[in-house]
Design an enzyme around this catalytic site. Sequence first.
Site, PDB file in Angstrom:
ATOM      1  N   CYS A 158       0.840  -1.216   0.000  1.00 46.26           N
ATOM      2  CA  CYS A 158       0.000   0.000   0.000  1.00 46.26           C
ATOM      3  C   CYS A 158       0.870   1.259   0.000  1.00 46.26           C
ATOM      4  O   CYS A 158       0.477   2.296  -0.509  1.00 46.26           O
ATOM      5  CB  CYS A 158      -0.957   0.002   1.189  1.00 46.26           C
TER       6      CYS A 158
ATOM      7  N   HIS B 127      -1.358   1.213   7.491  1.00 45.33           N
ATOM      8  CA  HIS B 127      -1.822   1.143   6.120  1.00 45.33           C
ATOM      9  C   HIS B 127      -1.692   2.530   5.500  1.00 45.33           C
ATOM     10  O   HIS B 127      -1.663   3.531   6.212  1.00 45.33           O
ATOM     11  CB  HIS B 127      -3.304   0.701   6.160  1.00 45.33           C
TER      12      HIS B 127
END
Length: 369
Positions: free
Chosen positions: A34, A313
């Site tokens: 990510c 994330h």
Amino acid sequence: MVMGAAGSKLEKALGDQFPEGEHYFGLENFGNTCYCNSVLQALYFCIPFREQLLYYYSNNKNLGDAEENLLTCLADLFTQISSQKKKTGVIAPKRFVQRVKKQNEYFRSYMHQDAHEFLNFLLNELADILEKDSDAAKVSTETSSSSEKLANGPNHSLPNGVPKEPLLTWVHRNFQGILTNETRCLRCETVTARDETFLDLSLDIEQNSSITSCLKNFSSTETLNAEDKFFCDKCCSLQEAQKRMKIKKPPHILVIHLKRFKYVEQLGRYKKLSYRVVFPMELKLNTTVEDIDSEYSLFAVVVHVGSGPNHGHYVSLVKSHNHWLLFDDENVEMIDESMVQTFFGSSQEYSGNTDNGYILFYESLGGKS
């Protein structure tokens, strides 16, 4: 493809306002990639960068025998997105991610990586490849005296004693700015100025602050004394001095990295600072040498989600044709502009809000430089 439903939802949300010729594609995650996906989306919606990369690809795609590198892989990925028949969907940036891992062992593990370190690595790598391309082209086109010219390289002095400028690639033309480091000796008042280039600005942050105040702190005057005294060439000795950093040449694309990860001695590790730092949609940069305000408009934010530096994330918020979109790996959704302020950070130390703006992308409103 998994995102069929979400894709059609986005198309429905935009309806006949869907920008002509634009594509909104999610990127598949290959196990903690990510950090890479969020930066790629921000760069894809950095229009001058995208256009130059696509132009590079269209001029070099016939070089089938040319060696694959990070630049060709990125150009290939952006071309793949921009030439899709569908308006929305998911693309797997497999070849690009493999290339990144092949090139840099730091990104090989499946651990949580830092999006800012990745962006830095990527832009420097792309600029290096373009410089080598340019040198190779010179070698093949210039006469036999070219080897002598190349040996002299970018520091070859011009008749008036001004060093010749190093090659400015389109990566530099978009992202590079110049800082001036000024040091004033407090004994003889002589000012020593040293220029340095930057592709992004890393700013220290404080609780309940703003980008403007962080930039002021970045350019504030610092006194060098005690063990930090400055060696003044004029006085030929160590002296107390004042030092400050100013922006001499603001970049066309201003990338601001908020230092949200701080090393805490007592803990012996890094800690995430979820401080509330307000970043405006329109930014006036007035910490320049000439005191001319440069105006910028926010077009992308890479957000770190999570309470610590080693897990979490990344997602990105992107402004495209006056609409804001949230890119979260494979998923893309439209968001209201007012949602952007929920990513400023938290004014309480232990609040549950850990979705914080980490890298900000601003484009100069003063036309293309």
